[in-house]
Design a protein around this motif. Sequence first.
Motif, PDB file in Angstrom:
ATOM      1  N   ALA A   1       2.654  -4.469  -1.421  1.00 37.67           N
ATOM      2  CA  ALA A   1       1.516  -3.706  -0.914  1.00 37.67           C
ATOM      3  C   ALA A   1       0.434  -3.556  -1.976  1.00 37.67           C
ATOM      4  CB  ALA A   1       1.981  -2.329  -0.435  1.00 37.67           C
ATOM      5  N   GLU A   2       0.827  -3.289  -3.204  1.00 34.75           N
ATOM      6  CA  GLU A   2      -0.145  -3.152  -4.282  1.00 34.75           C
ATOM      7  C   GLU A   2      -0.910  -4.457  -4.505  1.00 34.75           C
ATOM      8  OE1 GLU A   2       2.078  -1.836  -7.633  1.00 34.75           O
ATOM      9  OE2 GLU A   2       2.458   0.169  -6.838  1.00 34.75           O
ATOM     10  N   ILE A   3      -0.191  -5.568  -4.443  1.00 34.57           N
ATOM     11  CA  ILE A   3      -0.836  -6.870  -4.609  1.00 34.57           C
ATOM     12  C   ILE A   3      -1.799  -7.141  -3.456  1.00 34.57           C
ATOM     13  CG2 ILE A   3      -0.442  -9.360  -4.685  1.00 34.57           C
ATOM     14  CD1 ILE A   3       2.278  -8.703  -6.027  1.00 34.57           C
ATOM     15  N   ALA A   4      -1.348  -6.859  -2.235  1.00 35.94           N
ATOM     16  CA  ALA A   4      -2.179  -7.122  -1.056  1.00 35.94           C
ATOM     17  C   ALA A   4      -3.459  -6.300  -1.082  1.00 35.94           C
ATOM     18  CB  ALA A   4      -1.384  -6.831   0.216  1.00 35.94           C
TER      19      ALA A   4
ATOM     20  N   PHE B   1      -5.119   3.788  -0.145  1.00 38.34           N
ATOM     21  CA  PHE B   1      -5.545   4.783  -1.123  1.00 38.34           C
ATOM     22  C   PHE B   1      -5.314   6.192  -0.602  1.00 38.34           C
ATOM     23  CE2 PHE B   1      -8.887   7.616  -2.748  1.00 38.34           C
ATOM     24  CZ  PHE B   1      -8.637   7.537  -4.110  1.00 38.34           C
ATOM     25  N   LEU B   2      -5.634   6.425   0.668  1.00 36.73           N
ATOM     26  CA  LEU B   2      -5.560   7.777   1.217  1.00 36.73           C
ATOM     27  C   LEU B   2      -4.178   8.138   1.730  1.00 36.73           C
ATOM     28  CD1 LEU B   2      -7.283  10.288   1.867  1.00 36.73           C
ATOM     29  CD2 LEU B   2      -7.751   9.285   4.109  1.00 36.73           C
ATOM     30  N   ASN B   3      -3.521   7.181   2.400  1.00 37.16           N
ATOM     31  CA  ASN B   3      -2.269   7.486   3.098  1.00 37.16           C
ATOM     32  C   ASN B   3      -1.059   6.727   2.583  1.00 37.16           C
ATOM     33  OD1 ASN B   3      -3.713   9.161   5.019  1.00 37.16           O
ATOM     34  ND2 ASN B   3      -4.466   7.258   5.935  1.00 37.16           N
ATOM     35  N   GLY B   4      -1.272   5.806   1.657  1.00 36.04           N
ATOM     36  CA  GLY B   4      -0.143   5.025   1.148  1.00 36.04           C
ATOM     37  C   GLY B   4       0.371   4.001   2.132  1.00 36.04           C
ATOM     38  N   ALA B   5      -0.442   3.644   3.151  1.00 39.74           N
ATOM     39  CA  ALA B   5      -0.002   2.700   4.180  1.00 39.74           C
ATOM     40  C   ALA B   5      -0.028   1.283   3.640  1.00 39.74           C
ATOM     41  CB  ALA B   5      -0.905   2.798   5.401  1.00 39.74           C
TER      42      ALA B   5
END
Length: 409
Positions: free
Chosen positions: A331-334, A397-401
């Motif tokens: 997710a961080e990479i995407a 950033f806001l919801n961790g989705a």
Amino acid sequence: MGVALAPSGPAAEFDQSGTGSAHWSRVARETAEDLATDAVARDQAGKPPFDEVSRLRESGLLTLLLPRELGGGGADWTQAYAVVREIAAADGAIGQLLGCHYFTSWSVRSFADPALTARLERRSAAEQWCWGGGLARQEPALTLTPDTRGYVLNGRQSYAAGVLVADRLAVRAVRAGTGEPFAVVVDPARAGVVVDGDTDPFGQRLAAGGSAEFDAVPVAAADVLGSLSADEDVLSPLTALVSPVGRLLSAQLRLGMAEGVLAEAREYSRSGPSHRHPDWPVGSPRDPQVLTAYGELTVLTRSASALADEARRAVQGGLDRGEDLTYEEYAEIAVLVAMAEAAASKAAQESTARALDIIGARSASARLGFDRFWRNARTHTLYEPVGHRLQDVGDYFLNGAHPPFVLPV
């Protein structure tokens, strides 16, 4: 920044014994210089890019990502991204064509078993296939129906790049009865396959986009690579990484276009007033407005480049982690790739549009061909808008989705 625009002669012959980062940088630069010499004429002619594919084939760039032990160049995505960006600076359409080739051919590794992957990659290297098509979801979907010999493929879809010149197509199709999506390899020369260039875009004319119609095309079981399901029971973090790998190609393509137009505009601005009309409000290289515009566009493009480099390191790091990659790391990479794609999109659109203002009325000359940069960048951003990418960044950033698994067009 950008490519030199002087003629360089034919692209270098492929020398597998000399492969490496410096080798591929040199080959990409020479091929880009070769493409730049007739970029305007080729864009205006708008012919299917068979000649351009031959140039890529002769340079060895088509086999860049294939394993060396199977006859390929043995390069990784770091080198492939740099090559696409260099080519795109000279010719955005051919940059997209090459990027589509890299992504569709490389995707085989993510969806097929090792034995099938090796078989396809060995043939692709030996015959220097050019790949086209796309694995993005489209409606109505192609259908894959089981029969006694394997499967039958039916339907019609349009693709942004590669289909008019491809030796192999990689396409998405859903299995009849279950609706599960699969990646399928198709030889466009098979009976029942009809390819045409009915998209008629105003830009990216040489990306070889078009439609492919499949009328009861027989497909062997071995040519059904694997599932494209986004279900986490099927989609491992490493497989999910296929999406940001492809999306970062889009960012590199746009950066190449931005760098290419700035390099060509700079060359024009430095060439002196001999071809500028005295009444046209075009500033000299000392004009404060010209200097400010170049400064703003340089900052914009270099900033997007730095973000793309960070995303590229993250993507390569994720690929290097292999099966140890976690969903959170994916997710961080995407998200980082989504940021890079959005920044590159802004750099490409502003640079290609404002370069026309810097040059002034002379940029309307079809002979100079400055309009091709804007047309190519705008066409690509229409096919791949960044609105959803920005939503993904905000939601993370806001919801961790986690960003959804969405393959590039």
